[in-house]
Design a protein around this motif. Structure first.
Motif, mmCIF file in Angstrom:
data_model
loop_
_atom_site.group_PDB
_atom_site.id
_atom_site.type_symbol
_atom_site.label_atom_id
_atom_site.label_comp_id
_atom_site.label_asym_id
_atom_site.label_seq_id
_atom_site.Cartn_x
_atom_site.Cartn_y
_atom_site.Cartn_z
ATOM 1 N N SER A 15 5.312 11.673 -0.057
ATOM 2 C CA SER A 15 4.569 10.658 0.688
ATOM 3 C C SER A 15 3.082 10.988 0.710
ATOM 4 O O SER A 15 2.233 10.114 0.530
ATOM 5 C CB SER A 15 5.084 10.552 2.126
ATOM 6 N N TRP A 16 2.764 12.256 0.940
ATOM 7 C CA TRP A 16 1.372 12.687 0.954
ATOM 8 C C TRP A 16 0.741 12.473 -0.423
ATOM 9 O O TRP A 16 -0.368 11.944 -0.525
ATOM 10 C CB TRP A 16 1.286 14.153 1.380
ATOM 11 N N LEU A 17 1.455 12.887 -1.465
ATOM 12 C CA LEU A 17 0.932 12.713 -2.824
ATOM 13 C C LEU A 17 0.727 11.236 -3.155
ATOM 14 O O LEU A 17 -0.277 10.869 -3.778
ATOM 15 C CB LEU A 17 1.880 13.363 -3.840
ATOM 16 N N LEU A 18 1.656 10.397 -2.746
ATOM 17 C CA LEU A 18 1.523 8.958 -3.007
ATOM 18 C C LEU A 18 0.349 8.355 -2.247
ATOM 19 O O LEU A 18 -0.340 7.465 -2.769
ATOM 20 C CB LEU A 18 2.826 8.236 -2.675
ATOM 21 N N ALA A 19 0.088 8.828 -1.041
ATOM 22 C CA ALA A 19 -1.080 8.349 -0.296
ATOM 23 C C ALA A 19 -2.367 8.744 -1.011
ATOM 24 O O ALA A 19 -3.300 7.930 -1.124
ATOM 25 C CB ALA A 19 -1.062 8.893 1.137
ATOM 26 N N GLN A 20 -2.410 9.968 -1.531
ATOM 27 C CA GLN A 20 -3.608 10.412 -2.256
ATOM 28 C C GLN A 20 -3.786 9.601 -3.539
ATOM 29 O O GLN A 20 -4.901 9.247 -3.927
ATOM 30 C CB GLN A 20 -3.539 11.910 -2.575
ATOM 31 N N ARG A 21 -2.668 9.299 -4.201
ATOM 32 C CA ARG A 21 -2.755 8.484 -5.416
ATOM 33 C C ARG A 21 -3.237 7.073 -5.079
ATOM 34 O O ARG A 21 -4.011 6.479 -5.829
ATOM 35 C CB ARG A 21 -1.424 8.430 -6.150
ATOM 36 N N ALA A 22 -2.800 6.553 -3.945
ATOM 37 C CA ALA A 22 -3.271 5.229 -3.518
ATOM 38 C C ALA A 22 -4.787 5.239 -3.314
ATOM 39 O O ALA A 22 -5.470 4.262 -3.644
ATOM 40 C CB ALA A 22 -2.550 4.796 -2.238
#
Length: 172
Positions: free
Chosen positions: A79-86
């Motif tokens: 989830s954290w990685l996906l937020a950073q990718r967003a």
């Protein structure tokens, strides 16, 4: 490269978040994290089922608890990685990423889940250690990126529930 050289000196959390999200380091961490999620899912849905069936009752309970903690840790990391990718892809502002709901809480590993006469299946143990290492790296980066963003991350509600369950099952 140390974290202190990753980000522009004197910049705020949003600027650091944008810089990190656009970095090669982030791309590598993102790939590593998502590969570990996929590898773990494949193990738990395949060979892990066979491994768990070879354990006695106490070992099977420990296996279930360990795999749940592993899955939770990896979901939080993903989830954290996906937020950073967003942020990197412009789907989320870096300012929004500083919100506490996108931050990583402390990981609360439990080392004594297994009965004295039993140990986790080797591959599960490897996945647990790798997930802890990844999470710890992401947590250090998260703390560095958002160090002056304000607002502490709330306690991990899943970890709190796990602690309550352990307490309930450990009582005689």
């Amino acid at each position: 490269m140390t974290q202190s050289t990753l980000f522009s000196a004197g910049t705020g959390p949003a600027v650091r978040a944008r810089e990190f999200a656009a970095s090669e380091m982030f791309e590598k961490l993102f790939s590593e994290g998502m590969e570990l999620v996929e590898e773990t899912a494949s193990y738990l849905d395949g060979p892990g089922r066979a491994d768990s069936k070879q354990l006695d009752r106490a070992g099977a309970l420990s296996y279930a608890t360990e795999s749940m903690k592993l899955t939770t840790r990896l979901m939080q990391a993903a989830s954290w990685l996906l937020a950073q990718r967003a942020v990197a892809e412009g789907e989320m502002s870096a300012e929004d990423a500083t919100d506490g709901k996108y931050r990583l809480g402390m990981d609360r590993p439990t080392d004594n889940l297994w009965p004295e006469d039993e140990s986790p299946p080797a591959y599960l143990g490897t996945l647990v250690e790798r997930s802890r290492s990844l999470y710890a790296r992401l947590k250090r980066i998260d703390d560095n990126l958002y160090s002056d963003a304000g607002g502490e991350v709330d306690a991990n509600p899943v970890a709190d529930q796990m602690a309550m369950l352990r307490g309930a099952f450990s009582q005689s």
